[in-house]
Design a protein around this motif. Structure first.
Motif, PDB file in Angstrom:
ATOM      1  N   SER A  81       8.339   5.607  -5.978  1.00 48.17           N
ATOM      2  CA  SER A  81       8.741   6.994  -5.767  1.00 48.17           C
ATOM      3  C   SER A  81      10.170   7.126  -5.263  1.00 48.17           C
ATOM      4  O   SER A  81      10.785   8.178  -5.389  1.00 48.17           O
ATOM      5  CB  SER A  81       7.790   7.656  -4.760  1.00 48.17           C
ATOM      6  N   GLY A  82      10.698   6.052  -4.669  1.00 47.46           N
ATOM      7  CA  GLY A  82      12.028   6.136  -4.072  1.00 47.46           C
ATOM      8  C   GLY A  82      12.039   6.794  -2.704  1.00 47.46           C
ATOM      9  O   GLY A  82      13.104   7.092  -2.160  1.00 47.46           O
ATOM     10  N   THR A  83      10.863   7.006  -2.113  1.00 51.13           N
ATOM     11  CA  THR A  83      10.764   7.629  -0.795  1.00 51.13           C
ATOM     12  C   THR A  83      11.323   6.702   0.275  1.00 51.13           C
ATOM     13  O   THR A  83      10.917   5.536   0.375  1.00 51.13           O
ATOM     14  CB  THR A  83       9.299   7.958  -0.454  1.00 51.13           C
ATOM     15  N   ALA A  97      11.584  -2.185   4.470  1.00 48.92           N
ATOM     16  CA  ALA A  97      12.111  -0.847   4.721  1.00 48.92           C
ATOM     17  C   ALA A  97      12.833  -0.329   3.478  1.00 48.92           C
ATOM     18  O   ALA A  97      13.654  -1.040   2.890  1.00 48.92           O
ATOM     19  CB  ALA A  97      13.083  -0.878   5.905  1.00 48.92           C
ATOM     20  N   ALA A  98      12.506   0.871   3.068  1.00 42.74           N
ATOM     21  CA  ALA A  98      13.155   1.493   1.911  1.00 42.74           C
ATOM     22  C   ALA A  98      14.349   2.313   2.393  1.00 42.74           C
ATOM     23  O   ALA A  98      14.195   3.328   3.072  1.00 42.74           O
ATOM     24  CB  ALA A  98      12.170   2.389   1.167  1.00 42.74           C
ATOM     25  N   ILE A  99      15.560   1.862   2.047  1.00 44.90           N
ATOM     26  CA  ILE A  99      16.776   2.548   2.508  1.00 44.90           C
ATOM     27  C   ILE A  99      17.683   2.930   1.335  1.00 44.90           C
ATOM     28  O   ILE A  99      18.846   3.258   1.535  1.00 44.90           O
ATOM     29  CB  ILE A  99      17.562   1.699   3.532  1.00 44.90           C
ATOM     30  N   ALA A 146      12.593   2.878  -5.970  1.00 45.50           N
ATOM     31  CA  ALA A 146      12.630   3.270  -7.377  1.00 45.50           C
ATOM     32  C   ALA A 146      12.926   2.035  -8.218  1.00 45.50           C
ATOM     33  O   ALA A 146      13.369   1.001  -7.712  1.00 45.50           O
ATOM     34  CB  ALA A 146      13.696   4.340  -7.595  1.00 45.50           C
ATOM     35  N   ARG A 147      12.699   2.148  -9.523  1.00 50.50           N
ATOM     36  CA  ARG A 147      12.954   1.022 -10.419  1.00 50.50           C
ATOM     37  C   ARG A 147      14.243   1.259 -11.186  1.00 50.50           C
ATOM     38  O   ARG A 147      14.434   2.300 -11.810  1.00 50.50           O
ATOM     39  CB  ARG A 147      11.793   0.836 -11.399  1.00 50.50           C
ATOM     40  N   GLY A 166       0.819  -1.210   0.000  1.00 53.92           N
ATOM     41  CA  GLY A 166       0.000   0.000   0.000  1.00 53.92           C
ATOM     42  C   GLY A 166       0.849   1.255   0.000  1.00 53.92           C
ATOM     43  O   GLY A 166       0.396   2.319   0.430  1.00 53.92           O
ATOM     44  N   SER A 167       2.087   1.126  -0.498  1.00 52.34           N
ATOM     45  CA  SER A 167       3.040   2.238  -0.416  1.00 52.34           C
ATOM     46  C   SER A 167       2.625   3.440  -1.260  1.00 52.34           C
ATOM     47  O   SER A 167       3.117   4.553  -1.041  1.00 52.34           O
ATOM     48  CB  SER A 167       4.439   1.769  -0.827  1.00 52.34           C
ATOM     49  N   LYS A 168       1.721   3.235  -2.223  1.00 51.85           N
ATOM     50  CA  LYS A 168       1.286   4.364  -3.053  1.00 51.85           C
ATOM     51  C   LYS A 168       0.314   5.281  -2.316  1.00 51.85           C
ATOM     52  O   LYS A 168       0.055   6.407  -2.751  1.00 51.85           O
ATOM     53  CB  LYS A 168       0.637   3.857  -4.337  1.00 51.85           C
TER      54      LYS A 168
END
Length: 278
Positions: free
Chosen positions: A149-151, A172-174, A138-139, A104-106
């Protein structure tokens, strides 16, 4: 043996190693992952992305994996990766998946919490564990994932998210990317340390392909318990097929598929050994 992903990751968390989650698409990718897991005596997660539902019979796929897992001497988990639709998650649960990822990251945080908590309630009633994501990758190159988004993940928001949703493990996005990096990787291990301090559940790292070994090792030591791998295995298989058909004009499909499986196994072995943090 088929295992609940939450239990496997709790063991990894306690013993400070990470479990490889290999994205798979067919019999050969599943067999390669399980063969490597047994050879290395490490658990492995078989991950099927929602984006493959149009080309993969989910119920048949689940039956196949469960049959293979039953004969395995190490824990094998069956995971739904990056699902955006509740109907896909319910389908996977009914088919016997041992964990699901709701992405649900969007959405804004409040909506993400609301949707994720609903999925957690549904999955937990069936004894299925849940992964969710806060932040977004991000892709990079050669990826078939949707553009993110790369957030990066905010540690305090991650703490709130886990408390409000009851999710079993958190992506976790790091700074990693889906696919291969374009330029030098910029991965924030300091941020990972802060997230680990705020979040007690096992942490997941998406985008294992192309990430330098030393970064992987430090990430595992900092609390990452599950690492997703897709693109490097896919690239090796496709490269093998390109070489194969340059060298062989006509061969039987059964031979091609068996040889392709063998070509993927060393790549998977590299990751399993690296994640074991021995």
């Amino acid at each position: 043996m088929l295992a609940n992903t939450r239990d496997v990751l709790k063991h990894a968390q306690h013993h400070q190693y990470a479990v490889a989650a290999f994205n798979v698409y067919n019999l050969e990718t599943v067999q390669a992952a399980v063969k490597v897991a047994e050879k290395e005596q490490q658990p492995v997660i078989i991950a099927l992305g929602e984006r493959y539902f149009p080309t993969v019979d989910v119920e048949g796929f689940s039956a196949m994996v469960k049959g293979i897992a039953t004969k395995a001497s190490v824990p094998i988990c069956l995971h739904l990766d990056h699902a955006y639709e509740k109907k896909s998650i319910i389908r996977a649960i009914r088919s016997g998946f041992t964990s699901v990822m709701y992405d649900g990251s969007k959405y804004e945080l409040e909506q993400n919490i609301q949707h994720t908590a609903e999925i957690v309630d549904i999955a937990h009633m069936a004894g299925v564990s849940v992964e969710a994501e806060i932040g977004s990758l991000a892709r990079g190159s050669f990826s078939d994932e949707e553009e993110g988004s790369g957030t990066l993940t905010d540690p305090l928001l991650a703490k709130e998210f886990v408390a409000e949703t009851g999710v079993d493990f958190l992506a976790a996005a790091i700074g990693t990317v889906h696919g291969m990096y374009q330029g030098e990787p910029n991965i924030d291990l300091g941020l990972l340390e802060k997230i680990r301090q705020e979040v007690e559940v096992p942490l997941v790292l998406h985008g294992g392909s192309g990430t330098p070994d030393e970064i992987i090792t430090k990430a595992v030591q900092a609390g990452i318990c599950k690492i997703n791998v897709n693109t490097e295995v896919s690239m090796e298989a496709v490269s093998f097929l390109q070489r194969y058909f340059k060298e062989n004009e006509m061969v039987h499909l059964s031979t091609v598929m068996a040889d392709m499986q063998m070509a993927m196994e060393p790549v998977m072995t590299k990751f399993v050994q690296l994640f074991a943090n021995r």
